[in-house]
Design a protein around this motif. Structure first.
Motif, mmCIF file in Angstrom:
data_model
loop_
_atom_site.group_PDB
_atom_site.id
_atom_site.type_symbol
_atom_site.label_atom_id
_atom_site.label_comp_id
_atom_site.label_asym_id
_atom_site.label_seq_id
_atom_site.Cartn_x
_atom_site.Cartn_y
_atom_site.Cartn_z
ATOM 1 N N LEU A 1 5.895 -1.383 -1.164
ATOM 2 C CA LEU A 1 5.509 -2.212 -0.017
ATOM 3 C C LEU A 1 4.058 -2.015 0.412
ATOM 4 O O LEU A 1 3.582 -2.726 1.293
ATOM 5 N N ARG A 2 3.342 -1.069 -0.184
ATOM 6 C CA ARG A 2 1.957 -0.810 0.222
ATOM 7 C C ARG A 2 1.092 -1.982 -0.193
ATOM 8 O O ARG A 2 1.121 -2.422 -1.344
ATOM 9 N N ARG A 3 0.310 -2.490 0.734
ATOM 10 C CA ARG A 3 -0.593 -3.602 0.469
ATOM 11 C C ARG A 3 -1.990 -3.209 0.921
ATOM 12 O O ARG A 3 -2.368 -3.431 2.070
ATOM 13 N N PRO A 4 -2.759 -2.584 0.028
ATOM 14 C CA PRO A 4 -4.114 -2.141 0.410
ATOM 15 C C PRO A 4 -5.038 -3.322 0.672
ATOM 16 O O PRO A 4 -4.797 -4.439 0.211
ATOM 17 N N LYS A 5 -6.069 -3.028 1.434
ATOM 18 C CA LYS A 5 -7.082 -4.059 1.677
ATOM 19 C C LYS A 5 -7.704 -4.470 0.353
ATOM 20 O O LYS A 5 -7.870 -3.651 -0.555
ATOM 21 N N ALA A 6 -8.066 -5.728 0.252
ATOM 22 C CA ALA A 6 -8.719 -6.228 -0.947
ATOM 23 C C ALA A 6 -10.108 -5.624 -1.041
ATOM 24 O O ALA A 6 -10.787 -5.408 -0.026
ATOM 25 N N ALA A 7 -10.522 -5.332 -2.254
ATOM 26 C CA ALA A 7 -11.870 -4.808 -2.468
ATOM 27 C C ALA A 7 -12.873 -5.894 -2.118
ATOM 28 O O ALA A 7 -12.635 -7.076 -2.347
ATOM 29 N N PHE B 1 0.481 -6.877 13.397
ATOM 30 C CA PHE B 1 0.827 -6.710 11.988
ATOM 31 C C PHE B 1 -0.425 -6.745 11.126
ATOM 32 O O PHE B 1 -1.282 -7.608 11.285
ATOM 33 N N ASP B 2 -0.530 -5.779 10.203
ATOM 34 C CA ASP B 2 -1.689 -5.680 9.317
ATOM 35 C C ASP B 2 -1.211 -5.349 7.901
ATOM 36 O O ASP B 2 -1.015 -4.189 7.555
ATOM 37 N N LEU C 1 3.261 1.682 12.395
ATOM 38 C CA LEU C 1 4.708 1.491 12.354
ATOM 39 C C LEU C 1 5.024 0.748 11.064
ATOM 40 O O LEU C 1 4.449 -0.317 10.807
ATOM 41 N N ALA C 2 5.894 1.315 10.238
ATOM 42 C CA ALA C 2 6.165 0.718 8.924
ATOM 43 C C ALA C 2 7.631 0.927 8.542
ATOM 44 O O ALA C 2 8.354 1.671 9.186
ATOM 45 N N SER C 3 8.040 0.255 7.465
ATOM 46 C CA SER C 3 9.378 0.402 6.906
ATOM 47 C C SER C 3 9.265 0.775 5.446
ATOM 48 O O SER C 3 8.404 0.250 4.733
ATOM 49 N N ASP C 4 10.151 1.663 4.997
ATOM 50 C CA ASP C 4 10.205 1.958 3.569
ATOM 51 C C ASP C 4 11.366 1.211 2.904
ATOM 52 O O ASP C 4 11.729 1.490 1.774
ATOM 53 N N GLU C 5 11.926 0.232 3.634
ATOM 54 C CA GLU C 5 13.015 -0.603 3.109
ATOM 55 C C GLU C 5 12.525 -2.014 2.794
ATOM 56 O O GLU C 5 12.690 -2.492 1.686
ATOM 57 N N SER C 6 11.955 -2.685 3.820
ATOM 58 C CA SER C 6 11.513 -4.071 3.625
ATOM 59 C C SER C 6 10.644 -4.515 4.790
ATOM 60 O O SER C 6 10.720 -3.958 5.891
ATOM 61 N N LEU C 7 9.852 -5.545 4.550
ATOM 62 C CA LEU C 7 9.069 -6.131 5.641
ATOM 63 C C LEU C 7 9.979 -6.833 6.637
ATOM 64 O O LEU C 7 9.684 -6.859 7.832
ATOM 65 N N ASP C 8 11.098 -7.368 6.161
ATOM 66 C CA ASP C 8 12.059 -7.989 7.083
ATOM 67 C C ASP C 8 12.569 -6.964 8.088
ATOM 68 O O ASP C 8 12.659 -7.249 9.285
ATOM 69 N N GLU C 9 12.909 -5.755 7.610
ATOM 70 C CA GLU C 9 13.359 -4.703 8.517
ATOM 71 C C GLU C 9 12.262 -4.360 9.523
ATOM 72 O O GLU C 9 12.511 -4.202 10.720
ATOM 73 N N LEU C 10 11.029 -4.258 9.043
ATOM 74 C CA LEU C 10 9.898 -3.938 9.912
ATOM 75 C C LEU C 10 9.698 -4.999 10.987
ATOM 76 O O LEU C 10 9.575 -4.688 12.174
ATOM 77 N N SER D 1 0.937 10.721 8.479
ATOM 78 C CA SER D 1 0.276 9.544 7.901
ATOM 79 C C SER D 1 0.400 9.547 6.389
ATOM 80 O O SER D 1 0.639 8.506 5.770
ATOM 81 N N ARG D 2 0.269 10.708 5.786
ATOM 82 C CA ARG D 2 0.384 10.826 4.327
ATOM 83 C C ARG D 2 1.794 10.433 3.866
ATOM 84 O O ARG D 2 1.959 9.722 2.873
ATOM 85 N N GLU D 3 2.818 10.912 4.593
ATOM 86 C CA GLU D 3 4.206 10.585 4.238
ATOM 87 C C GLU D 3 4.458 9.090 4.374
ATOM 88 O O GLU D 3 5.129 8.480 3.530
ATOM 89 N N LEU D 4 3.910 8.467 5.409
ATOM 90 C CA LEU D 4 4.087 7.034 5.618
ATOM 91 C C LEU D 4 3.545 6.249 4.419
ATOM 92 O O LEU D 4 4.230 5.390 3.861
ATOM 93 N N VAL D 5 2.337 6.586 3.986
ATOM 94 C CA VAL D 5 1.729 5.887 2.847
ATOM 95 C C VAL D 5 2.507 6.168 1.562
ATOM 96 O O VAL D 5 2.770 5.256 0.770
ATOM 97 N N THR D 6 2.925 7.407 1.363
ATOM 98 C CA THR D 6 3.705 7.769 0.168
ATOM 99 C C THR D 6 4.991 6.957 0.100
ATOM 100 O O THR D 6 5.344 6.415 -0.955
ATOM 101 N N ARG D 7 5.682 6.860 1.212
ATOM 102 C CA ARG D 7 6.945 6.119 1.222
ATOM 103 C C ARG D 7 6.731 4.619 1.064
ATOM 104 O O ARG D 7 7.532 3.936 0.413
ATOM 105 N N LEU D 8 5.650 4.078 1.623
ATOM 106 C CA LEU D 8 5.333 2.661 1.399
ATOM 107 C C LEU D 8 5.069 2.404 -0.084
ATOM 108 O O LEU D 8 5.562 1.421 -0.643
ATOM 109 N N ARG D 9 4.293 3.278 -0.703
ATOM 110 C CA ARG D 9 4.004 3.110 -2.139
ATOM 111 C C ARG D 9 5.267 3.212 -2.972
ATOM 112 O O ARG D 9 5.486 2.411 -3.875
ATOM 113 N N ARG D 10 6.091 4.223 -2.684
ATOM 114 C CA ARG D 10 7.332 4.432 -3.442
ATOM 115 C C ARG D 10 8.241 3.212 -3.349
ATOM 116 O O ARG D 10 8.914 2.857 -4.313
ATOM 117 N N ALA D 11 8.243 2.566 -2.189
ATOM 118 C CA ALA D 11 9.090 1.386 -1.985
ATOM 119 C C ALA D 11 8.456 0.106 -2.529
ATOM 120 O O ALA D 11 9.072 -0.948 -2.517
#
Length: 89
Positions: A79-85, A42-43, A19-28, A67-77
């Motif tokens: 808001l995507r926060r990948p795991k640290a290497a 939350f992760d 479950l994610a938001s392409d607007e803001s973490l506050d909205e989420l 799932s692909r669209e969710l990640v694409t929209r997070l990146r575009r906004a």
């Protein structure tokens, strides 16, 4: 916009959606609180939601996306926060 992908991730003997938001973490966070998703779900940039809650998230207004669209929209906004290497020691 709040979005949810299909329950496809298997873990702990259950299937999970994201479950994610392409607007803001506050909205989420506001949406999650309003529908009773526990804060522990939350992760980084999404909430993990069990498959039995999927329909309730849609009924509450989440948009079904792949799932692909969710990640694409997070990146575009931005808001995507990948795991640290993993650190090399």
């Amino acid at each position: 916009m709040i979005m949810i992908d299909p329950p496809a991730v298997e873990r702990w003997e259950r299937r999970w959606s994201h479950l994610a938001s392409d607007e803001s973490l506050d909205e989420l966070h506001s949406f999650a609180l309003g529908v009773g998703v526990p804060a522990r779900g939350f992760d980084r940039d999404h909430y993990d939601v069990p498959s039995e809650w999927y329909e309730a998230m849609l009924a509450a207004g989440a948009e079904a996306v792949s799932s692909r669209e969710l990640v694409t929209r997070l990146r575009r906004a931005g808001l995507r926060r990948p795991k640290a290497a993993p650190s090399e020691e």
